[in-house]
Design an enzyme around this catalytic site. Structure first.
Site, PDB file in Angstrom:
ATOM      1  N   SER A 157       0.818  -1.204   0.000  1.00 50.99           N
ATOM      2  CA  SER A 157       0.000   0.000   0.000  1.00 50.99           C
ATOM      3  C   SER A 157       0.865   1.273   0.000  1.00 50.99           C
ATOM      4  O   SER A 157       1.767   1.394  -0.832  1.00 50.99           O
ATOM      5  CB  SER A 157      -0.953  -0.045   1.197  1.00 50.99           C
ATOM      6  OG  SER A 157      -1.980   0.902   1.060  1.00 50.99           O
ATOM      7  N   ASP A 358      -8.241  -6.554  -4.947  1.00 55.94           N
ATOM      8  CA  ASP A 358      -7.993  -5.266  -4.293  1.00 55.94           C
ATOM      9  C   ASP A 358      -8.729  -4.165  -5.045  1.00 55.94           C
ATOM     10  O   ASP A 358      -8.672  -4.101  -6.271  1.00 55.94           O
ATOM     11  CB  ASP A 358      -6.488  -4.980  -4.280  1.00 55.94           C
ATOM     12  CG  ASP A 358      -6.136  -3.736  -3.493  1.00 55.94           C
ATOM     13  OD1 ASP A 358      -7.011  -3.164  -2.826  1.00 55.94           O
ATOM     14  OD2 ASP A 358      -4.955  -3.334  -3.543  1.00 55.94           O
ATOM     15  N   HIS A 418      -6.023  -6.608  -0.942  1.00 55.24           N
ATOM     16  CA  HIS A 418      -4.958  -5.644  -0.673  1.00 55.24           C
ATOM     17  C   HIS A 418      -3.836  -6.257   0.162  1.00 55.24           C
ATOM     18  O   HIS A 418      -2.673  -5.965  -0.055  1.00 55.24           O
ATOM     19  CB  HIS A 418      -5.565  -4.445   0.060  1.00 55.24           C
ATOM     20  CG  HIS A 418      -4.704  -3.237   0.111  1.00 55.24           C
ATOM     21  ND1 HIS A 418      -4.292  -2.559  -1.017  1.00 55.24           N
ATOM     22  CD2 HIS A 418      -4.176  -2.552   1.159  1.00 55.24           C
ATOM     23  CE1 HIS A 418      -3.550  -1.517  -0.665  1.00 55.24           C
ATOM     24  NE2 HIS A 418      -3.467  -1.494   0.647  1.00 55.24           N
TER      25      HIS A 418
END
Length: 439
Positions: A157, A358, A418
């Site tokens: 991220s 994601d 994610h």
């Protein structure tokens, strides 16, 4: 600068499940580095634990969490790749099977890392990279046994955005002999490299997966274009606000889709954007709080804190994550595609990997910024066909696709959101071994 404070021991936790007093032995150490006056960064190292090879024969991986404000020593460690899970039970897909793993609570103010005042919090990735150079210089000086071991930076991220900036500064520092280490590459997982490309593709991605209707697509796309305009005008703090508003539009049109995995229900109470809460309250609830779930917070502020024995009394794990995000909000929507280009031009091995499910950093958006690279090898890379990889957890199934050319590679991880190691642990471990040239 204060010398490296190191605390070493064996990982000897009693599992929390009744009647299972099992232990997981692994050499580890941890400590603080004062990276600036009033800024203290915490790190936690697990030595590789493989039955056939010593840690000297395996790489060193530094894991950087996202947010900014997510704790790698907490979330990455106990929820994703560390030797124990949140219940202190052994994790079968822990990365210490293939590498020594260095978790860092980064930037300062995150997790166990802390500052003496809010003024010492970081405000952009350049400041984050400068702090990390101090930590890495101190770490490798204090642990000379790792200086020759291949060193990789893996990230997730916003951690990918930080990792790119850190990798570039580390490359310069090694050339200047300011840091002594064997830097072997950087891996950008579901990374916030080009925020606009991510936001602009939310609508098409959700529409293609039957999570938006035609009217919803129009509304989400309209909100996303407002974000794009703010970025193009250099209004980055305003772009962060509009980004959160776009998330609210997505929630309203999808009946609350989970941004981290579109096929998984989001257990957290939804926060609607209102005058009373404000956009910062909403985004902290969506993106910061999930990394500080009550059970993990109890673990980190309880038995783990007691085990470590070095956490100052005034530091509460996870309590400063919101302040870190707020301090970084003016930098949040800035792209770093140019930094990836500089890394590739410098010959640094760069890997991009992304989860199929994601949303917050969807694969379509990742592919878009990759196609914008000025890297000389891009035309050949783009013409390469990808290769299917079997899922180690289900060998009869495809777990991922990948392709590589020269010093760039891309992994498409299937059935993952994610947090890839949480969703597809075996596949993530296989990818780690491939990236670090063990397979």
């Amino acid at each position: 600068m204060e010398h490296l404070k190191v605390f070493t021991g064996l990982l000897l936790f009693i599992a929390i499940s009744p009647g299972s007093p099992g232990t997981v032995p692994a050499k580890e150490s941890w400590g603080y580095v004062d990276v600036r006056e009033g800024a203290h960064m915490f790190w936690w190292l697990y030595y590789a634990n493989d039955a056939t090879r010593s840690y000297e024969e395996l790489p060193l991986v530094m894991w950087l969490q996202g947010g900014p404000g997510g704790s790698g020593c907490g979330f990455g460690n106990f929820e994703e790749i560390g030797p124990l899970d949140r219940d202190l039970a052994p994790r079968n897909t822990t990365w210490i099977k293939a590498a020594s793993v260095l978790f860092v609570d980064n930037p300062v103010g995150t997790g166990y890392s802390y500052t003496d005042s809010e003024e010492a919090l970081t405000t952009d990735v350049a400041m984050i990279a400068a702090d990390m150079m101090v930590l890495l210089k101190t770490f490798f000086s204090g642990k000379a046994e790792f200086q020759s071991i291949p060193f990789y930076i893996f990230s997730e991220s916003y951690g990918g955005k930080m990792a790119a900036a850190i990798a570039l500064e580390l490359t310069k520092a090694i050339e200047q002999r300011a840091v002594k280490c064997n830097f072997a590459g950087v891996a950008l997982g579901d990374s916030w490299i080009s925020p606009t490309d991510s936001v602009l593709t939310w609508g098409p991605y959700l529409y293609s997966t039957s999570l938006l209707d035609d009217l919803g697509l129009v509304e989400v796309s309209r909100a996303a274009k407002a974000v794009q305009l703010a970025v193009e005008q250099g209004q980055f703090q305003r772009a962060t606000e509009l980004w959160s508003i776009t998330e609210s539009v997505v929630e309203e049109n999808t009946n609350g889709v989970n941004f981290y995995n579109i096929l998984t229900p989001d257990p957290d109470e939804k926060v609607k954007l209102t005058a009373e809460t404000g956009y910062l309250a909403a985004l902290k609830r969506r993106h910061v709080q999930p990394l500080n779930r009550r059970s993990l917070s109890q673990l980190m502020n309880g038995i783990i804190r007691k085990k470590l024995g070095v956490i100052p009394k005034n530091v509460t794990w996870g309590g400063q994550a919101g302040e870190v995000f707020t301090s970084m909000e003016g930098d949040f929507m800035k792209p770093v595609v140019d930094i990836v280009d500089q890394l590739l031009a410098a010959g640094v091995n760069v890997t991009v990997y992304n989860g199929q499910l994601d949303l917050i950093v969807d694969t379509i958006g990742q592919e878009l910024w990759v196609k914008k690279l000025n890297w000389a090898g891009l035309p050949v890379f783009s013409q390469e066909r990808w290769t299917a990889l079997q899922d180690p957890a289900a060998p009869e199934q495809t777990g991922a696709f990948y392709k590589a050319y020269k010093n760039f590679s891309f992994y498409w991880i299937l059935k993952a959101g994610h947090m890839i190691p949480s969703d597809q642990g075996a596949m993530a471990l296989k990818m780690l071994r491939m990236v670090t040239q063990q397979e």
